[in-house]
Write a protein that holds these residues in place. Structure first.
Motif, PDB file in Angstrom:
ATOM      1  N   GLU A  64      51.114  -2.790 -39.317  1.00 59.52           N
ATOM      2  CA  GLU A  64      50.555  -4.113 -39.634  1.00 59.52           C
ATOM      3  C   GLU A  64      51.653  -5.179 -39.665  1.00 59.52           C
ATOM      4  OE1 GLU A  64      47.124  -4.153 -42.447  1.00 59.52           O
ATOM      5  OE2 GLU A  64      48.319  -5.733 -43.410  1.00 59.52           O
ATOM      6  N   ALA A  65      52.797  -4.825 -40.224  1.00 56.96           N
ATOM      7  CA  ALA A  65      53.920  -5.788 -40.289  1.00 56.96           C
ATOM      8  C   ALA A  65      54.419  -6.118 -38.882  1.00 56.96           C
ATOM      9  CB  ALA A  65      55.048  -5.232 -41.148  1.00 56.96           C
ATOM     10  N   LEU A  66      54.516  -5.094 -38.046  1.00 57.86           N
ATOM     11  CA  LEU A  66      54.991  -5.317 -36.669  1.00 57.86           C
ATOM     12  C   LEU A  66      53.995  -6.180 -35.903  1.00 57.86           C
ATOM     13  CD1 LEU A  66      56.313  -1.719 -35.832  1.00 57.86           C
ATOM     14  CD2 LEU A  66      57.699  -3.798 -36.050  1.00 57.86           C
ATOM     15  N   GLN A  67      52.715  -5.868 -36.076  1.00 58.97           N
ATOM     16  CA  GLN A  67      51.660  -6.635 -35.402  1.00 58.97           C
ATOM     17  C   GLN A  67      51.699  -8.099 -35.838  1.00 58.97           C
ATOM     18  OE1 GLN A  67      47.871  -4.865 -36.195  1.00 58.97           O
ATOM     19  NE2 GLN A  67      47.728  -4.201 -34.060  1.00 58.97           N
ATOM     20  N   SER A 136      66.592  -6.640 -36.071  1.00 54.40           N
ATOM     21  CA  SER A 136      65.230  -6.302 -36.450  1.00 54.40           C
ATOM     22  C   SER A 136      65.234  -5.113 -37.415  1.00 54.40           C
ATOM     23  CB  SER A 136      64.497  -5.930 -35.146  1.00 54.40           C
ATOM     24  OG  SER A 136      63.135  -5.920 -35.361  1.00 54.40           O
ATOM     25  N   VAL A 137      64.946  -5.382 -38.682  1.00 58.01           N
ATOM     26  CA  VAL A 137      65.009  -4.336 -39.704  1.00 58.01           C
ATOM     27  C   VAL A 137      63.655  -4.237 -40.404  1.00 58.01           C
ATOM     28  CG1 VAL A 137      66.122  -3.584 -41.838  1.00 58.01           C
ATOM     29  CG2 VAL A 137      67.483  -4.736 -40.072  1.00 58.01           C
ATOM     30  N   LEU A 138      63.093  -3.045 -40.381  1.00 55.13           N
ATOM     31  CA  LEU A 138      61.807  -2.809 -41.033  1.00 55.13           C
ATOM     32  C   LEU A 138      62.061  -2.238 -42.422  1.00 55.13           C
ATOM     33  CD1 LEU A 138      58.688  -2.709 -40.596  1.00 55.13           C
ATOM     34  CD2 LEU A 138      59.002  -0.365 -39.800  1.00 55.13           C
ATOM     35  N   VAL A 139      61.519  -2.908 -43.429  1.00 56.16           N
ATOM     36  CA  VAL A 139      61.676  -2.445 -44.808  1.00 56.16           C
ATOM     37  C   VAL A 139      60.301  -2.088 -45.364  1.00 56.16           C
ATOM     38  CG1 VAL A 139      62.428  -3.042 -47.138  1.00 56.16           C
ATOM     39  CG2 VAL A 139      63.712  -3.899 -45.167  1.00 56.16           C
ATOM     40  N   ILE A 140      60.172  -0.863 -45.823  1.00 59.89           N
ATOM     41  CA  ILE A 140      58.884  -0.371 -46.320  1.00 59.89           C
ATOM     42  C   ILE A 140      59.061   0.071 -47.768  1.00 59.89           C
ATOM     43  CG2 ILE A 140      57.077   1.376 -45.969  1.00 59.89           C
ATOM     44  CD1 ILE A 140      58.113   1.651 -43.059  1.00 59.89           C
ATOM     45  N   GLY A 141      58.078  -0.226 -48.582  1.00 64.86           N
ATOM     46  CA  GLY A 141      57.999   0.356 -49.931  1.00 64.86           C
ATOM     47  C   GLY A 141      56.753   1.219 -49.955  1.00 64.86           C
ATOM     48  N   ASP A 162      48.512   4.650 -55.657  1.00 61.69           N
ATOM     49  CA  ASP A 162      49.163   4.934 -54.376  1.00 61.69           C
ATOM     50  C   ASP A 162      49.087   3.715 -53.456  1.00 61.69           C
ATOM     51  OD1 ASP A 162      49.407   7.486 -55.381  1.00 61.69           O
ATOM     52  OD2 ASP A 162      47.702   8.285 -54.249  1.00 61.69           O
ATOM     53  N   GLY A 163      50.140   3.512 -52.665  1.00 62.48           N
ATOM     54  CA  GLY A 163      50.093   2.392 -51.715  1.00 62.48           C
ATOM     55  C   GLY A 163      51.368   2.293 -50.897  1.00 62.48           C
ATOM     56  N   ALA A 164      51.339   1.380 -49.946  1.00 61.35           N
ATOM     57  CA  ALA A 164      52.525   1.097 -49.126  1.00 61.35           C
ATOM     58  C   ALA A 164      52.480  -0.360 -48.684  1.00 61.35           C
ATOM     59  CB  ALA A 164      52.561   2.005 -47.897  1.00 61.35           C
ATOM     60  N   GLY A 165      53.651  -0.932 -48.517  1.00 60.26           N
ATOM     61  CA  GLY A 165      53.748  -2.292 -47.985  1.00 60.26           C
ATOM     62  C   GLY A 165      55.011  -2.376 -47.155  1.00 60.26           C
ATOM     63  N   ALA A 166      55.021  -3.292 -46.196  1.00 53.02           N
ATOM     64  CA  ALA A 166      56.176  -3.369 -45.287  1.00 53.02           C
ATOM     65  C   ALA A 166      56.460  -4.814 -44.918  1.00 53.02           C
ATOM     66  CB  ALA A 166      55.875  -2.571 -44.019  1.00 53.02           C
ATOM     67  N   VAL A 167      57.732  -5.097 -44.674  1.00 54.98           N
ATOM     68  CA  VAL A 167      58.116  -6.385 -44.102  1.00 54.98           C
ATOM     69  C   VAL A 167      59.067  -6.138 -42.940  1.00 54.98           C
ATOM     70  CG1 VAL A 167      57.844  -7.770 -46.216  1.00 54.98           C
ATOM     71  CG2 VAL A 167      60.055  -6.718 -45.727  1.00 54.98           C
ATOM     72  N   LEU A 168      58.940  -6.987 -41.927  1.00 50.14           N
ATOM     73  CA  LEU A 168      59.913  -6.975 -40.829  1.00 50.14           C
ATOM     74  C   LEU A 168      60.879  -8.120 -41.079  1.00 50.14           C
ATOM     75  CD1 LEU A 168      60.782  -5.767 -38.100  1.00 50.14           C
ATOM     76  CD2 LEU A 168      59.433  -7.569 -37.004  1.00 50.14           C
ATOM     77  N   LEU A 169      62.162  -7.784 -41.207  1.00 50.52           N
ATOM     78  CA  LEU A 169      63.197  -8.800 -41.413  1.00 50.52           C
ATOM     79  C   LEU A 169      63.886  -9.102 -40.089  1.00 50.52           C
ATOM     80  CD1 LEU A 169      64.987  -7.466 -44.644  1.00 50.52           C
ATOM     81  CD2 LEU A 169      63.135  -9.151 -44.496  1.00 50.52           C
ATOM     82  N   GLY A 170      64.139 -10.372 -39.868  1.00 52.95           N
ATOM     83  CA  GLY A 170      64.863 -10.765 -38.664  1.00 52.95           C
ATOM     84  C   GLY A 170      65.533 -12.099 -38.896  1.00 52.95           C
ATOM     85  N   ALA A 171      66.254 -12.567 -37.898  1.00 49.33           N
ATOM     86  CA  ALA A 171      66.950 -13.843 -38.032  1.00 49.33           C
ATOM     87  C   ALA A 171      65.935 -14.980 -38.092  1.00 49.33           C
ATOM     88  CB  ALA A 171      67.887 -14.041 -36.848  1.00 49.33           C
ATOM     89  N   SER A 172      66.229 -15.956 -38.934  1.00 49.38           N
ATOM     90  CA  SER A 172      65.339 -17.105 -39.066  1.00 49.38           C
ATOM     91  C   SER A 172      65.752 -18.192 -38.074  1.00 49.38           C
ATOM     92  CB  SER A 172      65.441 -17.647 -40.494  1.00 49.38           C
ATOM     93  OG  SER A 172      64.769 -18.871 -40.581  1.00 49.38           O
ATOM     94  N   ARG A 173      64.741 -18.798 -37.476  1.00 48.89           N
ATOM     95  CA  ARG A 173      65.051 -19.890 -36.533  1.00 48.89           C
ATOM     96  C   ARG A 173      65.440 -21.161 -37.293  1.00 48.89           C
ATOM     97  NH1 ARG A 173      60.907 -17.285 -33.823  1.00 48.89           N
ATOM     98  NH2 ARG A 173      59.372 -18.444 -34.988  1.00 48.89           N
ATOM     99  N   ARG A 174      64.889 -21.291 -38.508  1.00 50.19           N
ATOM    100  CA  ARG A 174      65.196 -22.475 -39.322  1.00 50.19           C
ATOM    101  C   ARG A 174      66.192 -22.073 -40.412  1.00 50.19           C
ATOM    102  NH1 ARG A 174      60.076 -21.481 -38.799  1.00 50.19           N
ATOM    103  NH2 ARG A 174      58.794 -22.823 -37.526  1.00 50.19           N
TER     104      ARG A 174
END
Ligand code: UT7
Length: 330
Positions: A64-67, A136-141, A162-174
């Motif tokens: 979902e984060a990648l999408q 491009s770094v994927l961080v999941i909890g 129970d659960g999971a969440g994720a963020v995709l970290l990358g360089a910011s344009r701003r």
């Protein structure tokens, strides 16, 4: 502001379908919906069936984060999974996620800082982007706390989910602010622990008999720690970043107990609606709780471009962490 900036490019979440209400727990524990709701704010939680492991939920949140970011797994440089309920002692859950995603270029690593794990993993992953090492770094909890709860102990069984969440970290344009603080105080290790199963007390028929493979917690002490550390760490992080607490558009705290969040809000002089809380529906999902709450805040339209968000976690160790992030993604 850093010269090179990091931001969240995509966010995702996943929970098991099965809902367990407080009344469901009261059917086999000496507790009640009224006690749990009043003392914790929790009304229900999700519980995974035995066919599911932590990596399965982690992978769903990751997709979902990648999408959301319009990114493919093939470009990932690094996958960090914050968990204290890994699929196995080894290999790492992150390696299983790497394979399931087909992230062939990515390194993979688990981070164990219990309920503060997501903030530790975000702080770690962000450094690679800020240093220019990775794009491009994927961080999941992700945690299946239902697997390590003693279902006969009413003082802990009612709290977790129970659960999971994720963020995709990358360089910011701003230009974007990113600042983290991390902390630990191992003198409080005994306050929240799973006593057996590790090298200190390997599994045996006695450890199983004595239920030493499940969570033991001294609730009142951990509660006090939670309130104090929320207040102290948010003050420290904002001060170091040259901000006021009022500059935080939204604070996404670890979802342990609504009374912890209320007490911290009061002491900080911040209105409660500046904190995102969803523990009424998911309970305490440990390392998943912050990204799960973030995903909900984002999808409900509460987060806007340029907002400074605070992720603040605390838990076993004792450990704690804050990430201040300018919202620039999605
Ligand atoms: O992820 C981070 C880790 N976790 C936390 O942050 C949790 C921190 N702690 C807490 O949230 C709270 O301490 C609890 C919710 C665990 C407990 O709430 P409390 O207000 O601190 O209750 P207490 O432990 O002081 O217990 C009060 C009473 C006790 O009965 P007596 O001794 O006064 O007769 C407990 O036995 O409440 C009893 N009790 C319950 N009663 C009904 C404890 N759990 C339950 C329960 N249902 N589930």
């Amino acid at each position: 502001m850093n010269e090179r900036s990091v931001t969240v490019l995509g966010v995702g979440a996943a929970v098991p379908d099965r809902v367990v209400t407080n009344d469901d727990l009261a059917a086999f524990l000496d507790t009640s919906d009224d006690w749990i709701a009043r003392r914790t704010g929790i009304r229900q939680r999700r519980v995974a069936g035995l066919e599911m492991a932590t990596s399965d939920l982690a992978v769903r949140a990751a997709w979902e984060a990648l999408q959301g970011a319009g990114a493919g797994a093939g470009n990932l440089d690094l996958i960090l999974v914050a968990t204290s309920t890994p699929d196995h002692w080894m290999p790492s859950t992150a390696a299983l996620v790497q394979h399931a995603l087909g992230a062939t270029r990515a390194g993979a690593l688990d981070v164990n800082a219990a309920c503060a794990g997501f903030t530790y993993a975000v702080a770690t992953g962000a450094q690679f982007v800020l240093a220019g090492t990775y794009r491009s770094v994927l961080v999941i909890g992700a945690d299946l706390m239902s697997r390590v709860v003693d279902w006969s102990d009413r003082s802990t069984a009612v709290l977790f989910g129970d659960g999971a969440g994720a963020v995709l970290l990358g360089a910011s344009r701003r230009p974007a602010l990113f600042h983290s603080i991390l902390g630990a105080d191992g003198s409080g290790a005994h306050l929240l622990e799973i006593p057996a199963g590790g090298s200190r007390l390997p599994p045996s028929s006695e450890t199983v008999r004595d239920r030493l493979h499940s969570i033991r917690m001294q609730g009142r002490e951990v509660f006090q720690f939670g309130v104090n550390i929320l207040v102290r760490s948010l003050r420290q992080a904002t001060e170091e970043a040259g901000l006021q607490i009022e500059d935080l558009a939204l604070i996404i705290p670890h979802q342990a107990n609504i009374r912890i969040i209320q007490s911290a809000a009061e002491r900080l002089g911040v209105p409660l609606d500046r904190f995102w809380a969803n523990l009424d529906r998911f309970g305490n999902t440990s390392a998943a709780s912050i990204p799960l709450a973030l995903a909900e805040a984002v999808s409900s339209g509460r987060v806007h471009q340029g907002d400074v968000l605070a992720f603040v976690g605390f838990g076993a160790g004792l450990t704690w962490g804050v990430n201040l992030v300018t919202w620039g993604g999605e």
